[in-house]
Design a protein around this motif. Structure first.
Motif, mmCIF file in Angstrom:
data_model
loop_
_atom_site.group_PDB
_atom_site.id
_atom_site.type_symbol
_atom_site.label_atom_id
_atom_site.label_comp_id
_atom_site.label_asym_id
_atom_site.label_seq_id
_atom_site.Cartn_x
_atom_site.Cartn_y
_atom_site.Cartn_z
ATOM 1 N N ARG A 190 6.679 -45.435 -123.994
ATOM 2 C CA ARG A 190 7.053 -46.559 -123.346
ATOM 3 C C ARG A 190 5.628 -47.647 -121.858
ATOM 4 O O ARG A 190 5.749 -46.179 -121.285
ATOM 5 C CB ARG A 190 8.540 -45.935 -121.684
ATOM 6 C CG ARG A 190 9.762 -46.263 -123.151
ATOM 7 C CD ARG A 190 10.332 -45.919 -122.407
ATOM 8 N NE ARG A 190 12.231 -46.003 -122.746
ATOM 9 C CZ ARG A 190 12.343 -45.291 -123.612
ATOM 10 N NH1 ARG A 190 11.780 -44.894 -124.511
ATOM 11 N NH2 ARG A 190 13.783 -45.700 -124.405
ATOM 12 N N SER A 201 4.539 -49.585 -119.311
ATOM 13 C CA SER A 201 4.673 -50.734 -118.425
ATOM 14 C C SER A 201 3.895 -51.578 -117.975
ATOM 15 O O SER A 201 2.590 -51.379 -117.701
ATOM 16 C CB SER A 201 5.216 -49.766 -117.023
ATOM 17 O OG SER A 201 5.604 -50.857 -115.845
ATOM 18 N N ALA A 230 3.923 -53.815 -112.841
ATOM 19 C CA ALA A 230 5.040 -53.447 -111.982
ATOM 20 C C ALA A 230 6.003 -54.488 -110.781
ATOM 21 O O ALA A 230 7.228 -54.286 -110.236
ATOM 22 C CB ALA A 230 4.418 -52.257 -111.018
ATOM 23 N N THR A 286 7.990 -52.447 -121.429
ATOM 24 C CA THR A 286 9.026 -52.730 -119.982
ATOM 25 C C THR A 286 8.088 -53.264 -119.292
ATOM 26 O O THR A 286 7.030 -53.653 -119.058
ATOM 27 C CB THR A 286 9.673 -51.067 -120.038
ATOM 28 O OG1 THR A 286 7.542 -50.508 -119.165
ATOM 29 C CG2 THR A 286 10.169 -50.609 -121.164
ATOM 30 N N GLY A 287 8.506 -53.020 -117.720
ATOM 31 C CA GLY A 287 8.102 -53.277 -117.043
ATOM 32 C C GLY A 287 8.458 -52.359 -115.405
ATOM 33 O O GLY A 287 8.333 -50.985 -115.691
ATOM 34 N N PRO A 342 8.201 -56.877 -117.897
ATOM 35 C CA PRO A 342 7.238 -57.165 -119.216
ATOM 36 C C PRO A 342 7.299 -59.235 -119.168
ATOM 37 O O PRO A 342 5.809 -59.309 -119.153
ATOM 38 C CB PRO A 342 7.488 -56.638 -119.980
ATOM 39 C CG PRO A 342 8.929 -56.695 -120.382
ATOM 40 C CD PRO A 342 9.219 -56.337 -118.675
ATOM 41 N N ARG A 392 5.596 -41.321 -120.569
ATOM 42 C CA ARG A 392 5.039 -42.848 -120.178
ATOM 43 C C ARG A 392 3.921 -43.484 -120.036
ATOM 44 O O ARG A 392 3.507 -42.358 -119.302
ATOM 45 C CB ARG A 392 6.818 -43.303 -119.117
ATOM 46 C CG ARG A 392 8.169 -43.754 -119.946
ATOM 47 C CD ARG A 392 9.139 -43.617 -118.360
ATOM 48 N NE ARG A 392 10.086 -44.074 -118.760
ATOM 49 C CZ ARG A 392 10.762 -42.923 -119.475
ATOM 50 N NH1 ARG A 392 10.756 -41.639 -119.306
ATOM 51 N NH2 ARG A 392 12.847 -43.500 -119.490
ATOM 52 N N SER A 409 1.542 -46.214 -117.315
ATOM 53 C CA SER A 409 1.927 -46.797 -116.343
ATOM 54 C C SER A 409 1.088 -48.567 -116.667
ATOM 55 O O SER A 409 0.160 -47.986 -117.089
ATOM 56 C CB SER A 409 2.355 -46.821 -115.142
ATOM 57 O OG SER A 409 1.046 -46.260 -114.412
ATOM 58 N N SER A 410 1.027 -49.177 -115.320
ATOM 59 C CA SER A 410 0.303 -50.180 -115.810
ATOM 60 C C SER A 410 -0.349 -50.180 -115.306
ATOM 61 O O SER A 410 -2.139 -50.852 -115.443
ATOM 62 C CB SER A 410 1.041 -51.598 -115.195
ATOM 63 O OG SER A 410 1.415 -51.319 -113.588
ATOM 64 N N LYS A 442 11.058 -48.781 -111.771
ATOM 65 C CA LYS A 442 10.162 -50.254 -112.067
ATOM 66 C C LYS A 442 8.991 -50.054 -112.614
ATOM 67 O O LYS A 442 8.245 -50.962 -113.225
ATOM 68 C CB LYS A 442 10.400 -51.335 -111.140
ATOM 69 C CG LYS A 442 12.027 -51.673 -111.383
ATOM 70 C CD LYS A 442 11.744 -52.985 -112.188
ATOM 71 C CE LYS A 442 13.854 -53.151 -112.122
ATOM 72 N NZ LYS A 442 13.751 -54.406 -113.646
ATOM 73 N N GLY A 447 8.176 -48.210 -115.521
ATOM 74 C CA GLY A 447 9.378 -48.379 -117.072
ATOM 75 C C GLY A 447 10.890 -47.496 -117.198
ATOM 76 O O GLY A 447 10.981 -46.204 -116.495
#
Length: 322
Positions: free
Chosen positions: A14, A16, A19, A66-67, A70, A260, A262-263, A318, A321
């Motif tokens: 997943r 992200s 956020a 995801t976000g 997103p 996961r 993350s951004s 959040k 994600g």
């Protein structure tokens, strides 16, 4: 391939994209403030390189975007067009659906055919109270348009005692009528709820409550699901399917295959662990330099997984994600 002593490995990634979110749902953001993009978010190119490296180093097969949310990310289109060319068995998207109508051509042009949309009520006033943003009619229109375009749709609902549990049956009937699969997601002890045991228990509406309520209107039987599935899946014969992601009632940690990213470039191997592992600095390095370090981090991330059951975590969902 990296495998732990329980035979688990990472298959599902997943990512992200951001956020930031255009909602501030009560079960996610208690103070009502919308989450914003982090200043150090990675570029689309860097995140794509991260996905490509993880496909090779970890054996990732399936990607979910995801976000936050997103579809509000300015790098969404570029990211999707690039990952669509990678060696993945499946790419899907989780969204709140607010921008679905606008972004539907981009999704279809890049071959994305599976979509999860978060929707906690069909009551417009209740929707505004829970999401603290957005417009219900816009989401429903986007779902209709996506379905007409042939997309496979799941709807995600977090049932909350005293807030929207009376929407369980209306949402289920709405989904059955349209061929959507409704997924009920048990409230998770994450973020502020990890610190507020009373608040969690007051709102928790679990598997037994859900099945008892559904049984008042429908006859259902348990259906099969993949070994590493998070959901308990059920069929209402002649009507369709629904599922319950019962992280509290029926833990799925023993078979979890999720990773996961993350951004901001952090790997999270488990939602129930505060551990995270930074790979952002590896993504600009040549493969022969990046891979040994990445594989060491993946071993640690896999080691973060719970043995039996989710025990809660301070991380805000959040940010990494759903």
């Amino acid at each position: 391939m990296i495998v732990d002593r329980q035979g688990r490995r990472f298959r599902n990634l997943r990512v992200s994209l951001t956020a930031a979110c255009n909602y501030a749902c009560t079960y996610c953001v208690p103070n009502g403030k919308r989450l914003v993009a982090a200043q150090d978010e990675l570029s689309a190119d860097a995140l794509v390189r991260g996905v490509a490296y993880l496909i090779e180093a970890a054996g990732i097969e399936r990607l979910r975007i995801t976000g936050g949310e997103p579809l509000i990310s300015p790098k969404f289109d570029d990211f999707l067009s690039q990952v669509a060319r990678l060696d993945l068995d499946d790419i899907s998207l989780t969204s709140n659906g607010q921008l679905l109508s606008r972004k539907l051509p981009v999704l279809l042009d890049n071959g994305l055919r599976r979509l999860n949309v978060s929707l906690d009520t069909l009551d417009a006033e209740r929707f505004r109270g829970i999401a603290r943003g957005g417009d219900l009619a816009t989401v429903l229109r986007g779902l209709d348009e996506a379905a007409a375009a042939g997309m496979k749709i799941k709807v995600n609902m977090v049932p909350l005692h005293g807030h929207n549990h009376d929407q369980v049956l209306p949402l289920l009937d709405y989904c059955l009528e349209r061929g959507f699969e409704l997924r009920f997601i048990e409230l998770m002890r994450m973020g502020h709820l990890a610190r507020d045991a009373n608040g969690f228990q007051q709102q928790f509406f679990g598997l037994d409550d859900l099945l008892a309520l559904i049984a008042e209107r429908h006859t259902y039987v348990q259906a099969s699901a993949p070994l590493d599935a998070t959901a308990q899946r059920y069929e209402i014969p002649g009507r369709g399917f629904f599922g319950v992601i019962a992280n509290e009632s029926v833990p799925f940690c023993r078979t979890c295959s999720r990773l996961r990213l993350s951004s901001t470039g952090w790997l999270h191997g488990c939602l129930s662990s505060s551990n995270r592992h930074y790979i952002g600095d590896l993504l600009d390095k040549p493969r022969h330099e990046a891979f040994p370090a990445l594989q060491r981090l993946l071993v640690r991330a896999l080691g973060d997984k719970q043995e039996v059951a989710f025990s809660g975590g301070a991380t805000i969902m959040k940010i990494i994600g759903g």
